[in-house]
Design a protein around this motif. Structure first.
Motif, PDB file in Angstrom:
ATOM      1  N   VAL A 191       0.833  -1.274  -0.153  1.00 48.57           N
ATOM      2  CA  VAL A 191       0.031   0.026  -0.104  1.00 48.57           C
ATOM      3  C   VAL A 191       0.844   1.219  -0.044  1.00 48.57           C
ATOM      4  CG1 VAL A 191      -2.035  -1.037   1.108  1.00 48.57           C
ATOM      5  CG2 VAL A 191      -0.119  -0.197   2.410  1.00 48.57           C
ATOM      6  N   ALA A 192       2.298   1.124  -0.117  1.00 47.78           N
ATOM      7  CA  ALA A 192       3.287   1.999  -0.114  1.00 47.78           C
ATOM      8  C   ALA A 192       2.782   3.088  -1.017  1.00 47.78           C
ATOM      9  CB  ALA A 192       4.422   1.758  -0.142  1.00 47.78           C
ATOM     10  N   ALA A 193       2.254   2.740  -2.206  1.00 47.61           N
ATOM     11  CA  ALA A 193       1.951   3.695  -3.578  1.00 47.61           C
ATOM     12  C   ALA A 193       0.877   4.626  -2.908  1.00 47.61           C
ATOM     13  CB  ALA A 193       1.586   2.994  -4.651  1.00 47.61           C
ATOM     14  N   LEU A 194       0.093   4.655  -1.857  1.00 57.95           N
ATOM     15  CA  LEU A 194      -0.945   5.591  -1.535  1.00 57.95           C
ATOM     16  C   LEU A 194      -0.559   6.906  -1.245  1.00 57.95           C
ATOM     17  CD1 LEU A 194      -3.244   3.378   0.757  1.00 57.95           C
ATOM     18  CD2 LEU A 194      -3.875   4.270  -1.492  1.00 57.95           C
ATOM     19  N   ASP A 195       0.897   6.991  -0.997  1.00 56.39           N
ATOM     20  CA  ASP A 195       1.703   8.096  -0.660  1.00 56.39           C
ATOM     21  C   ASP A 195       1.706   9.253  -1.716  1.00 56.39           C
ATOM     22  OD1 ASP A 195       2.833  10.187   0.771  1.00 56.39           O
ATOM     23  OD2 ASP A 195       4.761   9.350   0.712  1.00 56.39           O
ATOM     24  N   GLY A 196       0.918  10.413  -1.753  1.00 59.35           N
ATOM     25  CA  GLY A 196       0.711  11.150  -2.633  1.00 59.35           C
ATOM     26  C   GLY A 196      -0.362  11.107  -3.616  1.00 59.35           C
ATOM     27  N   LEU A 197      -1.122  10.141  -3.614  1.00 61.52           N
ATOM     28  CA  LEU A 197      -2.083   9.801  -4.734  1.00 61.52           C
ATOM     29  C   LEU A 197      -3.362  10.609  -4.515  1.00 61.52           C
ATOM     30  CD1 LEU A 197      -2.283   5.860  -5.436  1.00 61.52           C
ATOM     31  CD2 LEU A 197      -1.413   7.655  -6.796  1.00 61.52           C
ATOM     32  N   PRO A 198      -3.938  11.283  -5.534  1.00 55.41           N
ATOM     33  CA  PRO A 198      -5.385  11.730  -5.453  1.00 55.41           C
ATOM     34  C   PRO A 198      -6.371  10.845  -4.644  1.00 55.41           C
ATOM     35  CG  PRO A 198      -4.466  12.203  -7.554  1.00 55.41           C
ATOM     36  CD  PRO A 198      -3.595  11.090  -7.009  1.00 55.41           C
ATOM     37  N   ASP A 199      -7.437  11.394  -4.023  1.00 59.53           N
ATOM     38  CA  ASP A 199      -8.299  10.778  -3.490  1.00 59.53           C
ATOM     39  C   ASP A 199      -9.040   9.413  -4.363  1.00 59.53           C
ATOM     40  OD1 ASP A 199      -8.016  12.233  -1.289  1.00 59.53           O
ATOM     41  OD2 ASP A 199     -10.107  13.136  -1.285  1.00 59.53           O
ATOM     42  N   GLU A 200      -9.421   9.789  -5.575  1.00 62.65           N
ATOM     43  CA  GLU A 200      -9.897   8.663  -6.217  1.00 62.65           C
ATOM     44  C   GLU A 200      -9.154   7.595  -6.801  1.00 62.65           C
ATOM     45  OE1 GLU A 200     -10.203  12.047  -6.632  1.00 62.65           O
ATOM     46  OE2 GLU A 200     -12.490  12.247  -6.315  1.00 62.65           O
ATOM     47  N   GLN A 201      -7.953   7.995  -6.967  1.00 60.83           N
ATOM     48  CA  GLN A 201      -6.844   7.172  -7.321  1.00 60.83           C
ATOM     49  C   GLN A 201      -6.424   6.136  -6.211  1.00 60.83           C
ATOM     50  OE1 GLN A 201      -3.203   8.354  -9.640  1.00 60.83           O
ATOM     51  NE2 GLN A 201      -4.821  10.059 -10.605  1.00 60.83           N
ATOM     52  N   ALA A 202      -6.228   6.897  -4.997  1.00 66.11           N
ATOM     53  CA  ALA A 202      -6.295   5.942  -3.709  1.00 66.11           C
ATOM     54  C   ALA A 202      -7.378   5.170  -3.445  1.00 66.11           C
ATOM     55  CB  ALA A 202      -5.938   7.046  -2.571  1.00 66.11           C
ATOM     56  N   ALA A 203      -8.431   5.410  -3.696  1.00 65.05           N
ATOM     57  CA  ALA A 203      -9.664   4.494  -3.314  1.00 65.05           C
ATOM     58  C   ALA A 203      -9.607   3.510  -4.078  1.00 65.05           C
ATOM     59  CB  ALA A 203     -10.805   5.383  -3.298  1.00 65.05           C
ATOM     60  N   ALA A 204      -9.368   3.829  -5.438  1.00 63.47           N
ATOM     61  CA  ALA A 204      -9.240   2.590  -6.743  1.00 63.47           C
ATOM     62  C   ALA A 204      -8.069   1.722  -6.435  1.00 63.47           C
ATOM     63  CB  ALA A 204      -8.918   3.274  -8.013  1.00 63.47           C
ATOM     64  N   LEU A 205      -6.857   2.099  -5.967  1.00 59.95           N
ATOM     65  CA  LEU A 205      -5.938   1.271  -5.579  1.00 59.95           C
ATOM     66  C   LEU A 205      -6.211   0.277  -4.393  1.00 59.95           C
ATOM     67  CD1 LEU A 205      -3.062   0.276  -5.428  1.00 59.95           C
ATOM     68  CD2 LEU A 205      -2.330   2.202  -4.025  1.00 59.95           C
ATOM     69  N   LEU A 206      -6.843   0.884  -3.113  1.00 64.13           N
ATOM     70  CA  LEU A 206      -7.352   0.051  -2.326  1.00 64.13           C
ATOM     71  C   LEU A 206      -8.436  -0.840  -2.663  1.00 64.13           C
ATOM     72  CD1 LEU A 206      -7.614   3.108   0.457  1.00 64.13           C
ATOM     73  CD2 LEU A 206      -5.989   0.880   0.750  1.00 64.13           C
ATOM     74  N   ASP A 207      -9.386  -0.289  -3.299  1.00 57.77           N
ATOM     75  CA  ASP A 207     -10.428  -1.212  -3.976  1.00 57.77           C
ATOM     76  C   ASP A 207      -9.726  -2.439  -4.780  1.00 57.77           C
ATOM     77  OD1 ASP A 207     -12.524   0.098  -3.050  1.00 57.77           O
ATOM     78  OD2 ASP A 207     -12.685   1.282  -4.895  1.00 57.77           O
ATOM     79  N   GLY A 208      -8.782  -2.266  -5.572  1.00 59.74           N
ATOM     80  CA  GLY A 208      -8.133  -3.271  -6.308  1.00 59.74           C
ATOM     81  C   GLY A 208      -7.379  -4.433  -5.312  1.00 59.74           C
ATOM     82  N   LEU A 209      -6.611  -3.769  -4.318  1.00 57.65           N
ATOM     83  CA  LEU A 209      -6.109  -4.731  -3.701  1.00 57.65           C
ATOM     84  C   LEU A 209      -6.965  -5.668  -2.715  1.00 57.65           C
ATOM     85  CD1 LEU A 209      -3.462  -2.231  -2.151  1.00 57.65           C
ATOM     86  CD2 LEU A 209      -2.787  -4.104  -3.777  1.00 57.65           C
ATOM     87  N   LEU A 210      -8.308  -5.009  -2.441  1.00 53.96           N
ATOM     88  CA  LEU A 210      -9.314  -5.814  -1.455  1.00 53.96           C
ATOM     89  C   LEU A 210      -9.788  -6.758  -2.345  1.00 53.96           C
ATOM     90  CD1 LEU A 210     -10.469  -3.062   0.852  1.00 53.96           C
ATOM     91  CD2 LEU A 210      -9.233  -4.957   1.458  1.00 53.96           C
ATOM     92  N   LEU A 211     -10.412  -6.310  -3.467  1.00 48.59           N
ATOM     93  CA  LEU A 211     -10.848  -7.251  -4.564  1.00 48.59           C
ATOM     94  C   LEU A 211      -9.921  -8.334  -4.912  1.00 48.59           C
ATOM     95  CD1 LEU A 211     -12.578  -4.813  -7.055  1.00 48.59           C
ATOM     96  CD2 LEU A 211     -13.852  -6.554  -5.377  1.00 48.59           C
ATOM     97  N   GLY A 212      -8.671  -8.000  -4.992  1.00 44.24           N
ATOM     98  CA  GLY A 212      -7.734  -9.247  -5.302  1.00 44.24           C
ATOM     99  C   GLY A 212      -7.821 -10.293  -4.161  1.00 44.24           C
ATOM    100  N   LEU A 213      -8.388 -10.266  -2.840  1.00 44.99           N
ATOM    101  CA  LEU A 213      -8.452 -11.141  -2.164  1.00 44.99           C
ATOM    102  C   LEU A 213      -9.620 -12.266  -2.478  1.00 44.99           C
ATOM    103  CD1 LEU A 213      -7.664  -9.101   1.350  1.00 44.99           C
ATOM    104  CD2 LEU A 213      -5.780 -10.680   0.025  1.00 44.99           C
ATOM    105  N   ARG A 214     -10.358 -11.502  -3.283  1.00 47.46           N
ATOM    106  CA  ARG A 214     -11.398 -12.497  -3.614  1.00 47.46           C
ATOM    107  C   ARG A 214     -12.442 -12.643  -2.322  1.00 47.46           C
ATOM    108  NH1 ARG A 214     -11.066 -13.771  -9.048  1.00 47.46           N
ATOM    109  NH2 ARG A 214      -8.930 -13.864  -9.736  1.00 47.46           N
ATOM    110  N   PRO A 215     -12.963 -11.709  -1.862  1.00 43.95           N
ATOM    111  CA  PRO A 215     -13.650 -11.961  -0.495  1.00 43.95           C
ATOM    112  C   PRO A 215     -14.840 -12.739  -0.747  1.00 43.95           C
ATOM    113  CG  PRO A 215     -13.914  -9.663  -1.551  1.00 43.95           C
ATOM    114  CD  PRO A 215     -12.872 -10.318  -2.029  1.00 43.95           C
ATOM    115  N   GLU A 216     -15.084 -14.027   0.049  1.00 42.80           N
ATOM    116  CA  GLU A 216     -16.241 -14.839  -0.095  1.00 42.80           C
ATOM    117  C   GLU A 216     -17.286 -14.691   1.297  1.00 42.80           C
ATOM    118  OE1 GLU A 216     -17.564 -16.044  -2.797  1.00 42.80           O
ATOM    119  OE2 GLU A 216     -15.708 -15.594  -4.193  1.00 42.80           O
TER     120      GLU A 216
END
Length: 266
Positions: free
Chosen positions: A133-158
């Motif tokens: 999640v280090a890439a969050l530093d300096g990201l605009p809000d929408e991009q930061a949210a998209a990065l977090l979303d992508g990481l969480l979706l990558g866990l394939r929550p069931e």
């Protein structure tokens, strides 16, 4: 898409917080909307240190932050906090957080959140497969949210049936002030009291009684910002008397409702 909630429940003196920092909530991706409450972002640039207090929700949070100039970016998972949470903000910093819905974290971790209760655990230990999640530093809000979303979706929550049941029951407690007793909630859910208690402990991380009491305290604190008849409010929230409400609010925030109301009015 479901919009993030706009209330300030749980934030002690929210008006003062908003004067000191930039605080906003963003909705999660559609694929996470049933499991993630919202993203919450805070930025500050302060001339003097400021301490913020929060009466936490019965929810697990993923928290990435830089707490001052020259400080490293840290990442952790914060379990349900049964006590008043305090953080001192100084200089310039930021937080990027994800609040999971009560009962939902197990769909991502595969384990009960109970061991996280009242603890803050490094992200790499709590969710070792999440990614960086280090890439969050300096990201605009929408991009930061998209990065977090992508990481969480990558866990394939069931979410299994138990996760869904825990989320639905916790959500009912949050919105229905008629839910005042654990026995009644268990009966309405078609469960024994012991089964309901086990479900909440294993999937929410705290007992159903604690959740009921916490949401009542949240409402009492929020209502303290206006003209309040405390005896009437106590009855509305299901307290046996005004003294009971006063004791619970005082235990949660360290001052009586009347003292808190006077403090924030100043």
């Amino acid at each position: 898409m479901r919009q993030p909630r706009r209330d300030t429940r749980g934030i002690v003196d929210p008006a003062e917080l908003m004067r000191r920092v930039r605080f906003r909530r963003l909705a999660p991706a559609a694929g996470l909307a049933g499991l993630v409450e919202h993203h919450w972002f805070v930025d500050w640039d302060l001339d003097e240190p400021y301490e913020q207090h929060v009466v936490g929700h019965p929810a697990v949070n993923l928290v990435v932050m830089r707490t001052g100039d020259g400080e490293p970016v840290t990442a952790e998972v914060s379990g349900v906090s049964r006590h008043l949470f305090s953080i001192k903000l100084a200089e310039r910093g930021w937080v990027r957080g994800v609040q999971f819905r009560p009962g939902a974290f197990r769909a991502f971790s595969g384990a009960s959140p109970a061991p996280l209760t009242d603890r803050r655990v490094p992200l790499a230990r709590a969710l070792p497969s999440l990614g960086t999640v280090a890439a969050l530093d300096g990201l605009p809000d929408e991009q930061a949210a998209a990065l977090l979303d992508g990481l969480l979706l990558g866990l394939r929550p069931e979410p299994d049936e138990q996760v869904r049941s825990a989320m639905e029951l916790a959500d009912r407690v949050r919105h229905d002030r008629g839910v005042r007793r654990v026995d009644d909630l268990a009966r309405d859910a078609g469960l024994s009291t012991r089964s309901l208690q086990r479900l909440f402990t294993e999937y929410v991380g705290v007992s159903p009684k604690w959740v009921i009491l916490r949401y009542r305290v949240h409402e009492a604190i929020e209502r303290a910002g206006g003209a309040v008849d405390w005896a009437v409010l106590a009855a509305e929230l299901g307290y046996s008397d005004q003294a009971h409400l006063v004791r619970e609010v005082t235990a949660a925030i360290g001052m009586s409702p009347a003292a808190y109301a006077a403090a924030i009015s100043r």
